[in-house]
Scaffold this active site. Structure first.
Site, short mmCIF file in Angstrom:
data_model
loop_
_atom_site.label_atom_id
_atom_site.label_comp_id
_atom_site.label_asym_id
_atom_site.label_seq_id
_atom_site.Cartn_x
_atom_site.Cartn_y
_atom_site.Cartn_z
N ARG A 1 14.82 21.30 56.88
CA ARG A 1 13.03 21.40 56.34
C ARG A 1 12.97 22.51 57.47
O ARG A 1 11.51 21.87 57.98
CB ARG A 1 12.82 20.27 55.86
CG ARG A 1 13.12 19.19 54.98
CD ARG A 1 12.04 18.56 55.08
NE ARG A 1 12.30 17.57 53.53
CZ ARG A 1 11.40 16.56 53.03
NH1 ARG A 1 10.18 16.57 53.70
NH2 ARG A 1 12.07 15.40 52.78
N ASP B 1 3.64 20.26 57.45
CA ASP B 1 3.27 19.90 55.16
C ASP B 1 2.51 21.18 54.34
O ASP B 1 1.29 20.86 54.96
CB ASP B 1 2.91 19.10 55.13
CG ASP B 1 4.76 18.56 55.53
OD1 ASP B 1 5.13 18.30 55.82
OD2 ASP B 1 4.19 16.58 54.64
N ASP C 1 1.43 10.27 56.93
CA ASP C 1 2.34 9.84 57.35
C ASP C 1 2.89 10.99 59.12
O ASP C 1 4.58 9.91 59.29
CB ASP C 1 3.43 10.51 56.25
CG ASP C 1 3.29 10.07 54.70
OD1 ASP C 1 3.13 8.72 54.70
OD2 ASP C 1 3.75 10.35 53.79
N ASP D 1 7.34 12.41 60.30
CA ASP D 1 7.36 12.62 59.07
C ASP D 1 7.97 14.24 59.31
O ASP D 1 9.07 13.98 59.61
CB ASP D 1 6.34 12.47 58.53
CG ASP D 1 6.22 12.79 57.17
OD1 ASP D 1 7.79 12.51 56.24
OD2 ASP D 1 5.95 12.86 56.34
#
Length: 393
Positions: free
Chosen positions: A271, A219, A191, A215
């Site tokens: 986030r 992660d 992504d 994105d």
């Protein structure tokens, strides 16, 4: 003699770094005190190596400086370590050439410490899959990974990523690429994350500058654990850091991540991090505003937010936290704030009652969390450092 040295520290500030390095021994004044006397502000990770004026000759000292869940990265050093220098910024995802970053990070199957000959922009044609026991060390040069594919740690362990500028990554369709075991494999669609961990363990991500990806910037997914994210600068980004793959991936209940000494902002929306299932110790970070929220989560994660500095945006949401309820109920949440400082109206919604979750660090992971009033100083050097061949870091 000691008096003469102390006088030199006061009257000859230009020699402070050399004097500090000479005096940092258990029998004399501590390195921390010398750092303060010299007018420097370094956190415990940076004090471990930046005070050494000969760090370039002792690059692997860095492996002993990590803290948090990654622990000391001593498995990345030793007599069997291979030193590899990137001299060629080009990229071939299937048959990498010697001298390229992909050759060092994916083809070589050994303990490898990767450095760079000079400043360079590397535009990866496919995601870079990093092999176990690899350290990428960009200190002393200006290295950008940008404008196409970026970094992935896939089923690998004992990884150090230090000193890169990763930005303007792009999503990628499924395709063939050199895998982390030196064999060509198929990788599914990605992504456009700057750094993505998939079933990875014992990973230290330190002093990188990450921004402007479609994105996320980082992660940590699919069973990844024992990760330390430190001294990074995250900016200009909607979704910054995701810890936990998705609500249904219960294996992430075992995930443990330390987020320390990072600078979030400006222009980060959400986030920082968002946590699913697992546990995060978030300490001594600087939050320069947010859009929707700073720290959030779902699926009953545990969080200890300790001695961070949260500066709310001038307008919009002042609340640091966001929680997605699980199956229509509150679930067993553990969101706790310990010694955080809140400015410009910021506030933190804690779990009612319960206990503050402890990190339970071992001796290779533990560190002292500083008072939140020191966060601005401790994060002043966040991001890729501006080290040159003639100046200190």
């Amino acid at each position: 003699m000691a008096s003469h040295i102390l006088n030199s520290l006061v009257w000859h500030s230009v020699l402070a770094i050399a004097i500090i390095t000479t005096l940092c021994s258990p029998t004399l004044i501590s390195c921390a005190k010398h750092t303060k006397m010299a007018g420097l502000s370094m956190n415990v990770i940076d004090e471990c190596w930046r005070l050494n004026p000969d760090w370039r000759k002792h690059r692997t000292q860095l492996a002993t400086c990590s803290v948090g869940y990654a622990g000391k990265m001593i498995n990345n050093i030793g007599n069997d370590l291979l030193h590899y220098k990137v001299t060629d910024p080009s990229d071939d995802p299937i048959t990498p050439k010697p001298g390229t970053l992909r050759y060092g990070a994916s083809v070589i199957q050994a303990k490898v410490w990767i450095t760079f000959k000079s400043d360079m922009l590397i535009t990866l044609q496919r995601p870079l899959l990093i092999s176990s026991f690899t350290a990428i060390d960009a200190r002393g040069v200006n290295v950008h990974i940008a404008h196409n594919a970026c970094l992935m740690i896939f089923k690998a362990t004992n990884i150090i990523i230090h000193g890169l500028r990763v930005h303007h990554c792009r999503s990628q369709p499924a395709g063939m690429v050199m895998g982390p075991e030196g064999k060509v494999i198929t990788v599914g669609q990605v992504d456009g994350d700057a750094i993505r961990l998939v079933t990875a363990s014992k990973v230290w991500i330190d002093h990188n500058t990450l921004y402007n990806c479609p994105d996320g910037l980082l992660d940590v997914t699919r069973g990844s654990t024992d990760v330390t994210v430190s001294n990074n600068w995250f900016r200009e980004q909607n979704k910054v850091m995701l810890l936990g793959h998705d609500d249904g991936y219960v294996r992430d209940q075992n995930m443990k991540v330390t987020v320390v000494y990072n600078h979030f902002g400006p222009n980060c929306n959400q986030r920082m991090p968002r946590i699913r299932h697992g546990y995060a110790h978030v300490a001594n970070n600087l939050y320069q505003g947010w859009g929707q929220y700073a720290i959030g989560g779902s699926m009953e994660p545990s969080l200890k937010s300790e001695r961070n500095l949260f500066i709310a945006p001038t307008s919009g949401s002042k609340e640091v936290t966001w929680r997605k309820e699980s199956n229509g109920s509150g679930g067993i949440w553990e969101f706790h704030s310990v010694g955080d400082v809140f400015e410009n109206g910021a506030y933190f919604t804690e779990t009612d009652g319960g206990r503050v979750p402890k990190p339970h660090y071992n001796m290779q992971q533990i560190f002292k969390v500083a008072d939140a009033t020191a966060v601005r100083s401790l994060t002043r050097s966040s991001g890729a450092l501006r080290c040159t061949k003639t100046s200190r870091c």
